[in-house]
Design a protein around this motif. Structure first.
Motif, PDB file in Angstrom:
ATOM      1  N   ASN A 152      -2.343   5.153  -6.339  1.00 25.10           N
ATOM      2  CA  ASN A 152      -3.132   4.739  -5.357  1.00 25.10           C
ATOM      3  C   ASN A 152      -4.231   5.667  -4.891  1.00 25.10           C
ATOM      4  O   ASN A 152      -5.446   5.126  -4.649  1.00 25.10           O
TER       5      ASN A 152
ATOM      6  N   GLY B 287       0.865  -1.252  -0.081  1.00 27.71           N
ATOM      7  CA  GLY B 287       0.084   0.024  -0.039  1.00 27.71           C
ATOM      8  C   GLY B 287       0.667   1.206   0.191  1.00 27.71           C
ATOM      9  O   GLY B 287       0.239   2.342  -0.145  1.00 27.71           O
ATOM     10  N   LEU B 288       2.159   1.280  -0.157  1.00 34.39           N
ATOM     11  CA  LEU B 288       2.911   2.265   0.062  1.00 34.39           C
ATOM     12  C   LEU B 288       3.267   2.700  -1.190  1.00 34.39           C
ATOM     13  O   LEU B 288       3.957   2.191  -2.155  1.00 34.39           O
ATOM     14  N   PRO B 289       2.798   3.938  -1.728  1.00 36.66           N
ATOM     15  CA  PRO B 289       3.027   4.395  -3.245  1.00 36.66           C
ATOM     16  C   PRO B 289       4.436   4.856  -3.326  1.00 36.66           C
ATOM     17  O   PRO B 289       4.882   5.808  -2.492  1.00 36.66           O
TER      18      PRO B 289
END
Lengths: 283, 504
Positions: B295, B276-278
């Motif tokens: 995201n 989830g970490l762009p």
């Protein structure tokens, strides 16, 4: 879904909700925030934790009734449901081990700062609380906060507009009178955060501001809330929301907060035209 | 053992036994190989491009019963099927296809669900062309492979949606009432698969989801025109019907720690926390309004239904000239979303060439049909401010392909002095994402790799912490739905073994 246990208008534009959220209540700490989703079509919006009750399993938020989402929340009654409450999110600020801490709360920020005043006082710090509001009629929770502060200062917009003191001068005076101040913590509108950071920089005081940028998920997944501090980019939701305001790129911060200004107007217009009518019918 | 390899011993023998059943033999005799080879691959019916760019409805419309029967007849039911070895969750592909051929759709679905709880999703988003369909023996006869993905989707759509209408009345499975408690963190494809396999084994499984809706990347990342929400909902309801409890708005690592869950009686854990970490490019101007991570852009549209603003409260930026930076499936999803949101020009800006693009062939094809412009061998070096903090354009630099890098693909090398400007008012950065650090960074003793990914033994998906397993993008960075599901499946078996050994 989370039940509303108390819904209260504190002052003309600031509201308080007590929400059922047992797990969140257990983990909540001063200075953190919650993501609240008003209804099934709603946004996820970040709101400061203003208090909690671990036994009863409740959390409290205090917010300014400003846009579509907060209009929806402000219209909730006891027994109503919100779509969701998630948290607690963000980090609590690093608190100085000893010495005097100046807390500056403006508007809805007075509520968010209350748990910090309590925690600092219980840890043995000296607490000076500066409450900023439009006028005395917009001030709330004064007695509650005084219980946990060694000094309580009020600052109203009329002081600013009329011949009275300006915020910077007031800050300098507080610094002179309270020689031991080791840090300033601020929650409130962006302009207040900015002004206090300026004053903090002039006075050479660490000024931790509670940033409130636009967020979507609040868990570090999207980067909507990115801010530049000391030349580096951070995600306010997971790296913050507390940053040293003396190092923030304020121009970027103000610009990014305005990214959806037109859409916010549009959403509010829709909520006001449809939502309030529905409410009226129900009553 | 390599990533995504077979899970259980004895599978090949079971497949062989299925193939030797009388009805299968009879079916093979019914239609000769020669005749089967003359049937053409049935095309997937699609919404025409000029129509679909105006809506968010699904592009692929799915096979009709007749198309599916015709396609199923193309499968030769070979003695040594290549398809099964390409499937990360080891579906008995020939058996389910032959059930379609004889019209036994319930049995076909049952067969798929033995190893795959999410067939309607996999039939849509799996890259079949590099998995099952890649090794189809029809290729040796110079024919296109059997459309396995389309058939899987057909079976699932035909039955799952019907089943879902009766979901409310169905009793949640009570077999697991006495089992041990297991916590699955994250409700994406890895978590849903691990949870359903564990529930079938008799465990009491709770999935903890940080967002307000379950599905993980299936809900926030993949657009509705590739995966309609009622399909996702039906698949998730199926997982619930196995007895799995899903707790939304519960952020493990914030709402409660892993230790809190342990104290609450959970005996084993599966981390399916996703990537989830762009990633951003760290170039000047990247924080201007108008520059978004993929995201954020996709979450606003998909999870928050921003395309329906102001009926839904979350707005989504609508650009006239939209640039999407990247060449993967996420970039394709973002650029096709921009087209649907009314962009006059929507372009992909990729630093290599078409041949190196990681996106699926079908996504690239669909994007081209929808009018997306592809710009290769370029990279933004700066975003341009309009003077009021908004994006006005970007400065691009041209690149040339050089020697292969660690990924085996040619390294893009900047050409000095080749900078030029383009006017854009919305830029979406889709250059990848890394594992979500929120939970995994706070588990002391959890071994992480150099990209912040959870290190596991790929045979069991066991992490360095006792009783803690992980899979999907949390382990792999940015992979596919089906690899995540394979991980969930292997982890479920390993968790079962782990808990049984504890009792001994």
């Amino acid at each position: 879904m989370n039940r509303v246990l108390v819904s209260e208008r504190l002052v003309p534009n600031v509201y308080r909700l007590v929400l059922e959220a047992p797990e969140v209540a257990v983990s909540a700490r001063a200075g953190q925030f919650l993501m609240v989703i008003p209804d099934s079509r709603g946004e996820r919006i970040p709101l400061n934790v203003a208090d909690w009750d671990r036994e009863r399993g409740t959390v409290e938020v205090v917010f300014l009734n400003l846009g579509a989402s907060t209009r929806k929340l402000a219209s909730l009654r006891e027994g109503d449901l919100v779509e969701g409450v998630a948290g607690p999110l963000g980090r609590s600020p690093d608190l100085p081990v000893s010495g005097t801490v100046l807390l500056v709360g403006g508007c809805y920020g007075i509520g968010g700062l209350y748990p910090l005043a309590r925690e600092l006082k219980e840890r043995g710090n000296r607490v000076i609380f500066l409450a900023e509001a439009r006028s005395p009629a917009f001030l709330y929770w004064v007695e509650r906060i005084k219980r946990y502060s060694d000094g309580f200062v009020e600052f109203f917009r009329q002081d600013c507009l009329e011949a009275g003191e300006e915020l910077g001068g007031l800050m300098a005076r507080i610094k002179r009178e309270q020689a031991e101040i080791s840090a300033i913590l601020v929650i409130g509108c962006s302009y207040l955060l900015f002004r206090i950071s300026e004053a903090g920089a002039r006075l050479g005081l660490k000024t931790m501001v509670n940033l409130n940028p636009i967020m979507v998920d609040g868990t570090g997944m999207c980067g909507a809330c990115r801010v530049s501090v000391g030349g580096r980019t951070f995600f306010a939701c997971v790296d913050g929301p507390w940053f040293d305001g003396r190092e923030l790129d304020w121009v970027e911060y103000f610009d990014r907060r305005k990214a959806f200004l037109r859409e916010e107007e549009k959403a509010l217009a829709r909520v006001e035209s449809e939502f309030w009518i529905k409410r009226g019918e129900r009553r | 053992m390599k990533k995504g390899e077979k899970i259980e011993p004895g599978l090949a023998a079971r497949w062989q036994a299925e193939r030797e059943k009388e009805w299968r033999k009879a079916l093979r005799r019914q239609l000769s190989v020669q005749k089967r080879l003359t049937i053409e691959r049935q095309p997937m019916p699609e919404q025409p491009p000029e129509e679909r760019i105006k809506n968010f409805r699904e592009v692929n419309l799915g096979y009709s019963f007749e198309l599916a029967m015709a396609e199923a007849r193309r499968c030769l039911d070979c003695g040594n099927p290549g398809c099964v070895s390409g499937c990360p969750v080891a579906i008995d592909i020939p058996t389910f296809i032959k059930y379609i051929e004889v019209g036994e759709l319930e049995k076909a679905l049952e067969k798929i669900r033995e190893t795959n709880s999410l067939p309607a999703i996999c039939g849509r988003v799996c890259p079949q062309e590099v998995q099952c369909e890649k090794n189809c023996n029809l290729g040796r006869a110079g024919k296109p492979p059997v459309a396995i993905g389309n058939l899987e989707r057909f079976v699932a759509d035909y039955l799952c949606l019907r089943e879902d209408r009766n979901f409310q009345e169905r009793q949640v499975n009570e077999v697991c009432a006495g089992g041990e408690k297991i916590a699955v963190i994250g409700s994406g494809p890895a978590g849903l698969t691990a949870a359903s396999d564990l529930a079938r084994l008799g465990y009491r499984v709770t999935i903890f989801e940080a967002l307000h809706l379950p599905g993980g990347v299936l809900a926030y990342g993949i657009p509705e025109f590739r995966l309609p929400r009622e399909i996702l909902q039906a698949e998730i309801n199926y997982v619930r019907s196995l007895g799995v409890e899903i707790r939304a708005n519960f952020i493990v690592g914030k709402t409660a720690s892993l230790d809190d869950l342990r104290e609450a009686g959970y005996r084993s854990f599966f981390l399916g926390t996703g990537a989830g970490l762009p990633s951003f490019m760290n170039v000047p101007g990247e924080n201007l309004t108008g520059v978004y991570s993929a995201n954020e852009y996709l979450t606003r549209v998909n999870l928050m239904k921003g395309y329906a603003f102001p009926d839904y409260d979350t707005p989504v930026p609508r650009g006239r000239r939209v640039a999407v930076i990247g060449g993967g499936n996420v970039a394709m999803d973002a650029v096709r979303t921009a087209v649907r949101l009314g962009a006059q020009i929507a372009g992909i800006f990729y630093r290599r060439t078409r041949a190196e693009m990681p996106a699926r062939a079908e996504e690239i094809k669909h994007a081209e049909e929808e009018g997306v412009k592809f710009n290769f061998l370029v990279v933004p070096v700066r975003f341009i401010d309009d003077g009021r903090g908004r994006l006005a354009g970007m400065v691009l630099q041209r690149l040339a392909l050089g020697e292969p890098d660690s990924s085996g693909r040619p390294r893009p090398v900047p050409i000095p002095g080749s900078e030029f400007e383009v006017e854009v008012d919305l830029a979406v950065v889709a250059i990848g994402q890394s594992p979500n650090p929120l939970l995994i960074k706070q588990l002391s003793g959890l071994k992480l790799g150099r990209w912040g990914n959870v290190e596991v033994d790929y045979r069991t998906m066991a992490t360095s912490l006792d009783g803690v397993y992980a899979g999907g993008d949390a382990v792999r960075g940015g992979a596919t739905v089906i690899l995540a599901m394979g991980d969930g499946r292997r982890a479920a078996l390993a968790i079962d073994n782990y808990l049984k050994n504890l009792q001994c």
